[in-house]
Design an enzyme around this catalytic site. Sequence first.
Site, mmCIF file in Angstrom:
data_model
loop_
_atom_site.group_PDB
_atom_site.id
_atom_site.type_symbol
_atom_site.label_atom_id
_atom_site.label_comp_id
_atom_site.label_asym_id
_atom_site.label_seq_id
_atom_site.Cartn_x
_atom_site.Cartn_y
_atom_site.Cartn_z
ATOM 1 N N LEU A 141 -0.327 9.971 -18.744
ATOM 2 C CA LEU A 141 -0.892 8.834 -18.050
ATOM 3 C C LEU A 141 0.065 8.037 -17.413
ATOM 4 O O LEU A 141 1.243 7.764 -18.173
ATOM 5 C CB LEU A 141 -1.894 8.131 -18.970
ATOM 6 C CG LEU A 141 -3.077 8.936 -19.767
ATOM 7 C CD1 LEU A 141 -3.814 7.655 -20.400
ATOM 8 C CD2 LEU A 141 -4.010 9.537 -18.708
ATOM 9 N N ASP A 142 -0.111 7.450 -15.985
ATOM 10 C CA ASP A 142 0.707 6.428 -15.595
ATOM 11 C C ASP A 142 0.898 5.403 -16.685
ATOM 12 O O ASP A 142 0.194 5.060 -17.277
ATOM 13 C CB ASP A 142 0.153 6.150 -14.317
ATOM 14 C CG ASP A 142 0.100 7.110 -13.241
ATOM 15 O OD1 ASP A 142 0.770 8.377 -13.458
ATOM 16 O OD2 ASP A 142 -0.604 7.104 -12.269
ATOM 17 N N LYS A 143 1.944 4.796 -16.256
ATOM 18 C CA LYS A 143 2.487 3.560 -17.084
ATOM 19 C C LYS A 143 1.426 2.467 -17.120
ATOM 20 O O LYS A 143 0.764 1.831 -18.240
ATOM 21 C CB LYS A 143 3.411 2.987 -16.548
ATOM 22 C CG LYS A 143 3.817 1.567 -17.249
ATOM 23 C CD LYS A 143 5.064 0.814 -16.469
ATOM 24 C CE LYS A 143 5.236 -0.715 -17.273
ATOM 25 N NZ LYS A 143 6.535 -1.308 -16.504
ATOM 26 N N ARG A 240 -5.277 8.484 -7.778
ATOM 27 C CA ARG A 240 -4.734 7.196 -7.115
ATOM 28 C C ARG A 240 -4.537 7.912 -5.811
ATOM 29 O O ARG A 240 -4.889 7.095 -4.742
ATOM 30 C CB ARG A 240 -3.556 6.672 -7.797
ATOM 31 C CG ARG A 240 -3.780 6.017 -8.971
ATOM 32 C CD ARG A 240 -2.341 5.831 -9.793
ATOM 33 N NE ARG A 240 -1.612 4.704 -8.864
ATOM 34 C CZ ARG A 240 -0.507 4.274 -9.597
ATOM 35 N NH1 ARG A 240 0.162 5.267 -10.514
ATOM 36 N NH2 ARG A 240 0.352 3.662 -8.755
#
Length: 321
Positions: A141-143, A240
């Site tokens: 998962l992205d930060k 995104r």
Amino acid sequence: MTAARDTLIRRSFQVDPAFAGRRLDQALASLAPEFSRSRLQQWIEAGQVLVDESPCRCRDKVWGGESVRIEAVCVLDQGCLAQDIALDLVHEDDDILVINKPAGLVVHPAAGNPDGTLLNALLHHAPALAGVPRAGIVHRLDKDTSGLLVVAKTLTAHKSLVDQLQQRTVHREYRALVLGELVAGGRVEAPIGRHPVHRTKMAVVGNGRPAVTHYQVLERYPGHSLLGVELETGRTHQIRVHMTHIHHPLVGDRTYGVRPRPPQGCDPALTSALQSFPRQALHALRLGLVHPATGEPMEWEVPMATDLDALLELFRQEPGA
């Protein structure tokens, strides 16, 4: 804080005559299914696999009866430290960990984030993960994305989960707050690759890797929509990038989005919350997979992240929401 140690792998086999005529790497993939074929090929080429005590090549044939010995080192990235970082454990057994990752926690060390990551926390929680590639992390998962993430605790589980991800059978459902009032759900099929100009970003590009995202409208607010999003593929920044591609970027996305757009005449509290929301409004709500050891379908769900839930409540209080 301690350095993670490399792990020595030792295995011995006798080749069954049923494998006669097959390549060594093919036979070994069946004899040692807990390891990926690419990893076995690396070990063979490095001389860490001996057939009748002699090194061989991947393409060399076996005929049955040979003794095969693996003596290889699983090397963790240099500088990976075990750090006492709190983990929100949703599920743990002998084979897998399921974690509710908070926004702000980087998954894997990289330039700018050499430690303080989920990987460092995992090595402290379960030191044996030093012997599993990337400490068992099979997807990311992205930060600044919160929510569910699965980790493999064994090599067998790692291979199973990687296979499931490649076969697109892992169910991942997200909640995303986006700009614009969508009329209906849909499907985005657009290849994703490195941005041709801004190399730290991803983009929809003709030579990118196939990427498919499904979304449905769950709630509509003035100028915004809450979506349920499911991934068919798992490209970097996929949701995104795809949401921006269809002109509905995520709220708070500083990389792919636009400036906050508070609804005209909305409550000042909502305006302030939108303008100060510190991350992309994306949460991994639900995760489903087949357990690597038992074969049992399993699914987990976590509540909405607190910051995103508070923002949604402000939207729900708006007239016309």
